[in-house]
Design an enzyme around this catalytic site. Structure first.
Site, PDB file in Angstrom:
ATOM      1  N   HIS A   1     -18.997 -92.297 -36.342  1.00 36.55           N
ATOM      2  CA  HIS A   1     -19.197 -93.659 -36.848  1.00 36.55           C
ATOM      3  C   HIS A   1     -19.605 -94.549 -35.677  1.00 36.55           C
ATOM      4  O   HIS A   1     -20.523 -95.340 -35.800  1.00 36.55           O
ATOM      5  CB  HIS A   1     -17.916 -94.155 -37.520  1.00 36.55           C
ATOM      6  CG  HIS A   1     -18.096 -95.444 -38.252  1.00 36.55           C
ATOM      7  ND1 HIS A   1     -19.074 -95.631 -39.213  1.00 36.55           N
ATOM      8  CD2 HIS A   1     -17.437 -96.629 -38.164  1.00 36.55           C
ATOM      9  CE1 HIS A   1     -18.998 -96.863 -39.682  1.00 36.55           C
ATOM     10  NE2 HIS A   1     -18.016 -97.496 -39.059  1.00 36.55           N
TER      11      HIS A   1
ATOM     12  N   HIS B   1     -25.906-101.001 -36.520  1.00 30.80           N
ATOM     13  CA  HIS B   1     -25.034-100.610 -37.633  1.00 30.80           C
ATOM     14  C   HIS B   1     -25.644-101.063 -38.951  1.00 30.80           C
ATOM     15  O   HIS B   1     -25.750-102.267 -39.216  1.00 30.80           O
ATOM     16  CB  HIS B   1     -23.652-101.228 -37.433  1.00 30.80           C
ATOM     17  CG  HIS B   1     -22.608-100.711 -38.362  1.00 30.80           C
ATOM     18  ND1 HIS B   1     -22.882 -99.862 -39.414  1.00 30.80           N
ATOM     19  CD2 HIS B   1     -21.267-100.925 -38.397  1.00 30.80           C
ATOM     20  CE1 HIS B   1     -21.761 -99.574 -40.048  1.00 30.80           C
ATOM     21  NE2 HIS B   1     -20.766-100.213 -39.452  1.00 30.80           N
TER      22      HIS B   1
ATOM     23  N   GLU C   1     -11.507 -93.641 -33.317  1.00 32.84           N
ATOM     24  CA  GLU C   1     -12.246 -92.455 -33.759  1.00 32.84           C
ATOM     25  C   GLU C   1     -12.102 -91.327 -32.745  1.00 32.84           C
ATOM     26  O   GLU C   1     -11.971 -90.151 -33.117  1.00 32.84           O
ATOM     27  CB  GLU C   1     -13.717 -92.785 -33.989  1.00 32.84           C
ATOM     28  CG  GLU C   1     -14.485 -91.646 -34.653  1.00 32.84           C
ATOM     29  CD  GLU C   1     -15.888 -92.014 -35.071  1.00 32.84           C
ATOM     30  OE1 GLU C   1     -16.516 -91.215 -35.812  1.00 32.84           O
ATOM     31  OE2 GLU C   1     -16.389 -93.086 -34.658  1.00 32.84           O
TER      32      GLU C   1
ATOM     33  N   PHE D   1     -14.661-101.216 -43.428  1.00 33.65           N
ATOM     34  CA  PHE D   1     -13.696-102.277 -43.655  1.00 33.65           C
ATOM     35  C   PHE D   1     -12.934-101.997 -44.960  1.00 33.65           C
ATOM     36  O   PHE D   1     -13.499-101.486 -45.924  1.00 33.65           O
ATOM     37  CB  PHE D   1     -14.396-103.630 -43.773  1.00 33.65           C
ATOM     38  CG  PHE D   1     -14.841-104.233 -42.462  1.00 33.65           C
ATOM     39  CD1 PHE D   1     -14.584-103.608 -41.259  1.00 33.65           C
ATOM     40  CD2 PHE D   1     -15.519-105.437 -42.445  1.00 33.65           C
ATOM     41  CE1 PHE D   1     -14.993-104.173 -40.058  1.00 33.65           C
ATOM     42  CE2 PHE D   1     -15.937-106.015 -41.256  1.00 33.65           C
ATOM     43  CZ  PHE D   1     -15.675-105.384 -40.058  1.00 33.65           C
TER      44      PHE D   1
ATOM     45  N   LYS E   1     -25.946 -94.977 -33.821  1.00 30.17           N
ATOM     46  CA  LYS E   1     -25.944 -96.440 -33.896  1.00 30.17           C
ATOM     47  C   LYS E   1     -26.335 -97.061 -32.554  1.00 30.17           C
ATOM     48  O   LYS E   1     -26.717 -98.238 -32.506  1.00 30.17           O
ATOM     49  CB  LYS E   1     -24.573 -96.954 -34.329  1.00 30.17           C
ATOM     50  CG  LYS E   1     -24.229 -96.701 -35.794  1.00 30.17           C
ATOM     51  CD  LYS E   1     -22.902 -97.330 -36.164  1.00 30.17           C
ATOM     52  CE  LYS E   1     -22.534 -97.081 -37.622  1.00 30.17           C
ATOM     53  NZ  LYS E   1     -22.162 -95.680 -37.892  1.00 30.17           N
TER      54      LYS E   1
ATOM     55  N   CYS F   1     -18.839 -99.967 -44.860  1.00 34.89           N
ATOM     56  CA  CYS F   1     -19.612 -99.120 -43.944  1.00 34.89           C
ATOM     57  C   CYS F   1     -19.484 -97.630 -44.250  1.00 34.89           C
ATOM     58  O   CYS F   1     -20.176 -96.822 -43.638  1.00 34.89           O
ATOM     59  CB  CYS F   1     -19.185 -99.396 -42.506  1.00 34.89           C
ATOM     60  SG  CYS F   1     -19.160-101.145 -42.109  1.00 34.89           S
TER      61      CYS F   1
END
Length: 413
Positions: free
Chosen positions: A303, A340, A314, A399, A335, A164
């Site tokens: 994010h 996403h 975050e 990830f 998002k 991502c």
């Protein structure tokens, strides 16, 4: 050697909000939700019913049916976005040195639709019956390769695969490539097309996806009731250019890229390190690279995935870096509107961040209802905000512990 300035001179996108930059930005300003029931396959036997799909896109008309059939959907979306970005840049390729123009374009998982289709064909007809185009359709670097061929770009051509974080890494790496003198022009970004049963089943099995059937309560970053991310598909492409080169040809400049940070949590294959230390260090790296103090930042495109761990970590990372300045800092997650987009997320969000700077409009985090004490930021809830912002960050956390952040500056000529 003195570091060269790098600017954005072209942008293109295909995503759940629109099939052009202008349509997508209008939808962002309106706070539109691009998430809805999945139409690309039958979900009756699956838990997840919603996704952020690209809508009303005539791929054959844009790319030609014969060529499009040799590409996975992620490459098709990538090329459509790239065509818009290259056209918007006004770059006269015949006047450029092709060896000084390159491509860095990401995809998190490449041609997953082709993998699934080829497996079904192999099981039913035998493995030697699969398409001769299968391998070049599935490999993640193929969007970058097609772009280099399509536009005659003979400099560095690479594909960043950092889950991502890939789209943001691609932009940051392209920025450094120009800044450090290796190229004048780079086409960069990311594309993903993972709204397919095999990919969706895998993400569902690992408990990553939201299983709500209400589009307005599915992708809800920073909300206390968030329960997973909503898969999206699409592409974002940006043309980065050395400033003097852009100025010499009279290019229209959208924003300036001024800093880039990249690091790794080195902690877990999917979970962020507790307290968001990796993300905090990454943002600090981007600020240091840009020569900026935290107090200079007006806005962060987070994010913000709508997973319990990501949003809290975050938030903690932002507190670590910005301390008391958090009270004056706007942080939102687009998002909430797109879902996403995995390897395309950072590229599409960089486009939205550049437009936020250019037009003085901060996107909202839509669908927000239930405050979470662990996410105590000004997330610009539900409605976008007019604000003359000068400096913005865009974060991507992937990830594998991959973290990337870019710093953008409003272009004021």
């Amino acid at each position: 050697m003195e570091k060269r300035r790098v600017v954005i001179t072209g942008m293109g996108t295909v995503n759940p909000l629109g099939n052009t930059v202008s349509d997508s930005w209008a939808a962002v300003q309106a706070g539109t939700c691009g998430i809805g029931p999945i139409t690309r396959y039958d979900t009756s036997s699956m838990k997840v019913k919603l996704a952020g799909e690209v809508k009303d896109l005539d791929i054959d008309a844009l790319l030609g049916r014969r060529e499009a059939r040799k590409m996975d959907r992620f490459t098709q979306l990538a090329l459509i976005a790239a065509d818009e970005a290259m056209n918007a840049s006004g770059l006269a390729r015949e006047l450029e040195r092709p060896d000084r123009c390159g491509v860095i374009f990401s995809s998190g998982i490449g041609g997953f639709e082709t993998v699934g289709d080829a497996h079904q064909r192999g099981c039913s007809r035998g493995w030697d019956s699969v398409s001769p185009f299968m391998i070049p359709m599935i490999i993640s670097n193929m969007a970058a390769g097609h772009m280099a061929i399509r536009y005659g770009l003979r400099g560095m051509c690479s594909c960043v695969v950092t889950a991502c974080a890939g789209g943001t890494n691609a932009i940051g790496d392209a920025f450094r490539h120009i800044r450090d003198g290796y190229a004048e022009v780079m086409l960069c970004g990311g594309a993903e097309a993972a709204v397919v049963p095999l990919a969706m089943g895998g993400f569902t099995a690992m408990k990553a996806l939201c299983e709500s059937t209400d589009p307005l309560r599915a992708s809800i970053p920073f909300d206390a009731e968030r329960s997973g991310f909503v898969m999206g598909e699409g592409a974002g492409a940006l043309v980065l250019e050395e400033y003097e080169h852009a100025r010499a040809r009279g290019a229209r400049i959208c924003a300036e890229v001024v800093g880039y940070g990249a690091n790794c949590d080195a902690h877990h294959i999917t979970a962020p390190v507790p307290g968001g230390a990796g993300g905090a260090a990454c943002m600090a790296l981007a600020l240091a690279d840009a020569g900026l103090e935290p107090e200079a930042v007006d806005y962060i495109n987070a994010h913000g995935t709508s997973t319990p761990l990501n949003d809290a970590c975050e938030t903690a990372a932002i507190h670590t870096v910005f301390k008391d300045h958090v009270q004056r800092l706007m942080v939102s997650s687009t998002k909430s509107m797109t879902g996403h987009l995995l390897g395309a997320a950072g590229a599409v969000e960089a486009i939205f961040t550049a437009l936020a700077l250019e037009e003085g409009f901060v996107p909202a985090t839509i669908g927000y209802q239930v405050p979470d004490p662990a996410c105590d930021l000004d997330i610009v809830p539900n409605q976008g905000r007019r604000s003359e912002i000068k400096i913005a960050l865009s974060n991507s956390l992937g990830f594998g512990g991959h973290n990337a952040a870019i710093a953008l500056k409003k272009w004021e000529g």
